[in-house]
Each structure stands twice: as C-alpha cells, then as structure tokens.
Design a protein around this motif. Structure first.
Motif, PDB file in Angstrom:
ATOM      1  N   UNK A  12       0.517  -1.782   0.071  1.00 39.98           N
ATOM      2  CA  UNK A  12      -0.395   0.272  -0.109  1.00 39.98           C
ATOM      3  C   UNK A  12       0.846   1.463   0.249  1.00 39.98           C
ATOM      4  N   UNK A  13       1.837   1.267   0.594  1.00 43.46           N
ATOM      5  CA  UNK A  13       2.978   2.631   1.108  1.00 43.46           C
ATOM      6  C   UNK A  13       3.391   2.710  -0.777  1.00 43.46           C
ATOM      7  N   UNK A  14       3.759   1.705  -0.964  1.00 43.26           N
ATOM      8  CA  UNK A  14       4.675   1.509  -2.233  1.00 43.26           C
ATOM      9  C   UNK A  14       3.658   2.481  -3.387  1.00 43.26           C
ATOM     10  N   UNK A  15       2.567   1.779  -3.726  1.00 39.14           N
ATOM     11  CA  UNK A  15       1.372   2.342  -4.652  1.00 39.14           C
ATOM     12  C   UNK A  15       1.109   3.818  -3.828  1.00 39.14           C
ATOM     13  N   UNK A  16       1.177   4.245  -2.805  1.00 37.40           N
ATOM     14  CA  UNK A  16       0.937   5.954  -3.080  1.00 37.40           C
ATOM     15  C   UNK A  16       2.091   6.596  -3.058  1.00 37.40           C
ATOM     16  N   UNK A  17       2.870   6.458  -2.719  1.00 33.81           N
ATOM     17  CA  UNK A  17       4.427   6.369  -3.589  1.00 33.81           C
ATOM     18  C   UNK A  17       4.518   6.513  -4.767  1.00 33.81           C
TER      19      UNK A  17
END
Length: 198
Positions: free
Chosen positions: A180-185
């Motif tokens: 999820x954090x990777x996608x938001x980044x």
C-alpha cells in the motif's frame, strides 16, 4: 538475463503492466508510471492489465477461507495421516546433518504461521488498516482455538498455535502495508510529475 526479469517484476508490482516484451529497463518503467498514470485505477486499465475479470479473482480468497475453516474445525488433527511420513522425512534430514531442533514442533509452528499469512493479507486489503488486520487475525485464531477446546475433543488447543497464527497474520498485514505504501508513493510521484493543468 535474471536481472532483466527482476527489474520487470518490480515494474509489474509498481505499475500493474505485464508488457515484458517492451520492457527495456528502469527508464521504461518510469515512463509507464507517468504516461496515463491517472488511468491505472480505472476499469478499462484494469481490464487491459488483467484479462481475467476482477470479480473472478474473489474465487481464490473464498477457496482459501473455506480451506482455513476446514483445517481449523476438522474433528481430528489434519496432519494425523501424514505424521508417519513427516517423521520419516525429519529422521532423514537429521541423518544428513540438519540440526535436531528442526523437529515436528518447529515444522508445525512454521505451518501455522504460513497458514495465516494470506488471512492477514486479505484483511489488509479488506479493512485497509494494518492493526485492524492484525487484530482480526488474533481474534480469529483465538476463536478457533477456543472452539477446538470446547467442541472438538480430539483437537488440541494451544497457546503456541495462537502465537504462530498471530505472527502469520502480522506478516500478511505487513505485506499489505508495504504494498500500500509503495502504491501511494508511486501515485504521488506520478501526480508530481504530471504537467501543470493536465
């Protein structure tokens, strides 16, 4: 060649594209992130990347949950029929130098961890909160062990099972959190790089 496929795999998880024939390296991946980035989450884009209807993908978690329920609430230990074969494999491993602490209890503990990793991952996608996903996993394994203790006399409720299952749910939720954090980044990078006024 292995480096190429590793790079493409990373690009797949960042952009969703499987177009490995046109992948030429990190620069290609960055271009894919910027071109039509806002369409990545749209239905048309999803259908292009994933020819299988997305609704059909729910079959996999449904089968997993059904299997989990069967394993957890089966009247007798699910590994009873395989215990002899497992003991033979462990005896052979010990004979070729594997440490003796690698025994049935350790294998069972690891299997219980692995069993709940998908649950933590699914709850991460479903609940969208890391600690809620972990908490659901802890609650689920506690209810399972309580059910075994109360209603299944041939099963053995264990605090170690709760610990192992909880660790599995934690690892699964952590995988979701990192994704999820990777996608938001990536989404933030795409928006920052988009032309003004587009």
């Amino acid at each position: 060649m292995p480096t190429f496929y590793v790079g493409w795999a990373r690009c797949f998880f960042r952009t969703g594209t499987r177009d490995w024939l046109n992948y030429e390296g990190p620069d290609t991946c960055r271009r894919w992130q910027l071109v039509n980035f806002s369409k990545l989450a749209s239905k048309d884009r999803a259908d292009f990347f994933f020819p299988i209807p997305l609704r059909a993908l729910w079959v996999l978690p449904a089968l997993y949950l059904l299997g989990l329920i069967c394993v957890a609430l089966w009247p007798t230990p699910v590994d009873a029929s395989a215990r002899g074969a497992l003991d033979s494999v462990l005896a052979w491993l010990h004979s070729v130098g594997v440490p003796n602490f690698v025994g049935y209890d350790l294998v069972e503990f690891g299997a219980n961890i692995a069993l709940f990793i998908p649950l933590g991952l699914l709850m991460g996608f479903g609940l969208r909160r890391f600690w809620l996903a972990v908490g659901f996993g802890v609650l689920a394994t506690s209810l399972i062990e309580a059910s075994q203790w109360l209603f299944l006399p041939q099963r053995f409720a264990s605090g170690f099972d709760i610990l192992a299952n909880s660790l599995g749910a934690l690892l699964g939720a952590l995988c979701w959190l990192l994704w999820s954090r990777s996608r938001r980044k990536v989404r933030a990078e795409g928006q920052d790089s988009a032309p003004i006024g587009s």
